[in-house]
Enzyme design. Structure first.
Site, short mmCIF file in Angstrom:
data_model
loop_
_atom_site.label_atom_id
_atom_site.label_comp_id
_atom_site.label_asym_id
_atom_site.label_seq_id
_atom_site.Cartn_x
_atom_site.Cartn_y
_atom_site.Cartn_z
N ASP A 1 0.92 -1.44 0.12
CA ASP A 1 -0.10 -0.01 -0.02
C ASP A 1 0.85 1.18 0.07
O ASP A 1 1.96 1.33 0.27
CB ASP A 1 -0.98 0.00 1.20
N ASP B 1 -7.52 -3.15 14.50
CA ASP B 1 -8.95 -3.59 14.25
C ASP B 1 -8.87 -4.76 13.25
O ASP B 1 -9.99 -5.07 12.67
CB ASP B 1 -9.49 -2.37 13.47
N HIS C 1 -7.07 -5.10 10.17
CA HIS C 1 -7.09 -4.56 8.80
C HIS C 1 -5.61 -5.22 8.51
O HIS C 1 -4.65 -5.11 9.14
CB HIS C 1 -7.09 -3.47 8.53
N GLU D 1 -9.47 -1.70 5.54
CA GLU D 1 -10.25 -1.45 6.68
C GLU D 1 -11.41 -2.32 6.90
O GLU D 1 -11.78 -3.19 5.96
CB GLU D 1 -10.57 0.10 6.61
C1 GLP Z 1 -0.48 0.18 8.57
C2 GLP Z 1 -0.13 -0.63 7.34
C3 GLP Z 1 -0.26 -2.21 7.54
C4 GLP Z 1 0.38 -2.50 8.89
C5 GLP Z 1 -0.29 -1.63 10.22
C6 GLP Z 1 0.14 -2.11 11.65
O1 GLP Z 1 -2.00 0.53 8.53
N1 GLP Z 1 -0.79 -0.33 6.10
O2 GLP Z 1 0.23 -2.99 6.51
O3 GLP Z 1 0.18 -3.97 9.10
O4 GLP Z 1 -0.22 -0.42 10.11
O5 GLP Z 1 1.22 -1.43 11.55
P1 GLP Z 1 1.93 -1.53 12.89
O6 GLP Z 1 3.01 -2.56 12.44
O7 GLP Z 1 2.85 -0.29 13.07
O8 GLP Z 1 1.38 -1.92 14.08
#
Ligand code: GLP
Length: 256
Positions: free
Chosen positions: A63, A132, A134, A139
Site C-alpha cells: 500500500d 482492528d 486490517h 479497513e
Molecule cells: C498500517 C499498514 C499495515 C500494518 C499496520 C500495522 O496500517 N498499512 O500494513 O500492518 O499499519 O502497523 P504496525 O506494524 O506499526 O502496528
C-alpha cells in the site's frame, strides 16, 4: 493456518527471518510481497544482516498513502528505501509500490494488479495487522474479494498511525492498497503481530468467524498462512496451548 508463538518479538522475528532467507536462497527470482509499519522493522534489519542476494528478486508493497511523494518521510516509498532497499542489492525497476501521486487512481490500481500478474504472482506475502484486524489498508468492511483500489482510512487507523506523522490531522485520509482478494492470491502469506494491542485482532483473525469486520480473518480461506506471534499478541487465543504443542511436535522435515 500455522500459528507460531515465541516468547518475544525478537524470537518470532528470527523464526520468520529464517523462512524468508530460505525462500530467497532457494528461489533467487522470487516475487515478494512486502509490508510497512513498526512490526516488520526488525525482520528487515535481520534480512539485511544476513546479506542475501536480492539482485534478481521482485517486490510489491501492499500500500501507499495518496498525496505523499516518494520523498515524503512518511511515505511508504521512503520507509522501504530507508529500512530495506538501500541496504540490499536490489535495483529500482524490481521494486514496486503503488504511486500515491497518480492522477488517475483507478488506472494506477489496475496497472499495479497487471504488474503483479505479469511478474507471475506473489510467492511470499508479508503482512502486519492493524488493531482492528486490517491487512494492508483493507479497513473493516472491506470486501473479502477486493482488488487494489482506493480506501479511506478509519479514524482508528489514523490515530494508530499518528505516531509516525506527529498528529492525527497530518495522516492522509486516502490510500491505495492491494485488496484482500489480491493478497489471498499470494502463494504463502506470513503474518507478524507483536504486542498486547494486537491480541484481540489476532484472536479474531485466527479463531473468529470469517468476517469483513476483521479483514485478516479472510486468511482462514487461504491454504497456506503462517502467523508469527509474541506471547503478548497470542494472549487472547483460546487454543494457544494447542498451537504450541503442534509446533513442538513438528516433524523434522517441516522445520526450517
Ligand atoms: C498500517 C499498514 C499495515 C500494518 C499496520 C500495522 O496500517 N498499512 O500494513 O500492518 O499499519 O502497523 P504496525 O506494524 O506499526 O502496528
Amino acid at each position: 493456518m500455522e500459528i507460531i508463538i515465541q516468547p518475544t518479538a525478537e524470537a518470532a522475528t528470527q523464526a520468520a527471518a529464517r523462512w524468508f532467507a530460505r525462500v530467497i536462497r532457494e528461489n533467487p527470482t522470487a516475487v515478494l510481497g512486502l509490508a510497512t509499519g513498526g512490526t516488520p522493522l526488525l525482520l528487515y534489519r535481520e534480512l539485511v544482516a544476513r546479506q542475501l542476494d536480492w539482485s534478481r528478486l521482485t517486490t510489491f508493497n501492499l500500500d501507499e498513502y495518496i498525496g505523499l511523494s516518494p520523498q515524503h518521510p512518511q511515505s511508504y516509498h521512503h520507509f522501504m528505501r530507508e529500512n530495506l532497499f538501500r541496504h540490499v542489492n536490489i535495483s529500482g525497476p524490481q521494486v514496486n509500490l503503488p504511486d500515491g501521486l497518480a492522477n488517475a487512481i483507478p488506472a494506477e490500481c489496475e496497472r499495479y494488479e497487471d504488474k503483479i500478474r505479469a511478474a507471475g504472482g506473489i510467492e511470499l506475502q508479508l503482512l502486519g495487522i492493524g488493531t482492528d484486524g486490517h491487512i494492508g489498508f483493507n479497513e473493516q468492511t472491506s470486501s473479502l474479494a477486493s482488488r487494489t483500489r482506493i480506501k479511506t482510512l478509519t479514524p482508528r487507523t489514523r490515530q494508530d498511525n499518528a505516531r509516525f506523522f506527529g498528529s492525527e490531522a497530518a495522516v492522509p485520509q486516502h490510500v491505495i492498497t492491494m485488496g484482500i482478494g489480491t493478497i489471498l492470491e499470494a502463494r504463502h502469506c506470513v503474518l507478524l503481530a507483536f504486542g498486547a494491542n494486537k491480541a484481540r485482532a489476532v484472536a479474531g483473525a485466527v479463531e473468529g468467524p470469517v468476517t469483513a469486520m476483521n479483514p485478516a480473518s479472510a486468511l482462514q480461506l487461504h491454504p497456506r498462512v503462517t502467523v508469527y506471534l509474541d506471547e503478548a499478541a497470542a494472549a487472547e487465543l483460546a487454543l494457544k496451548d494447542y498451537y504450541r504443542w503442534v509446533f513442538e511436535q513438528k516433524p523434522a522435515w517441516q522445520t526450517v
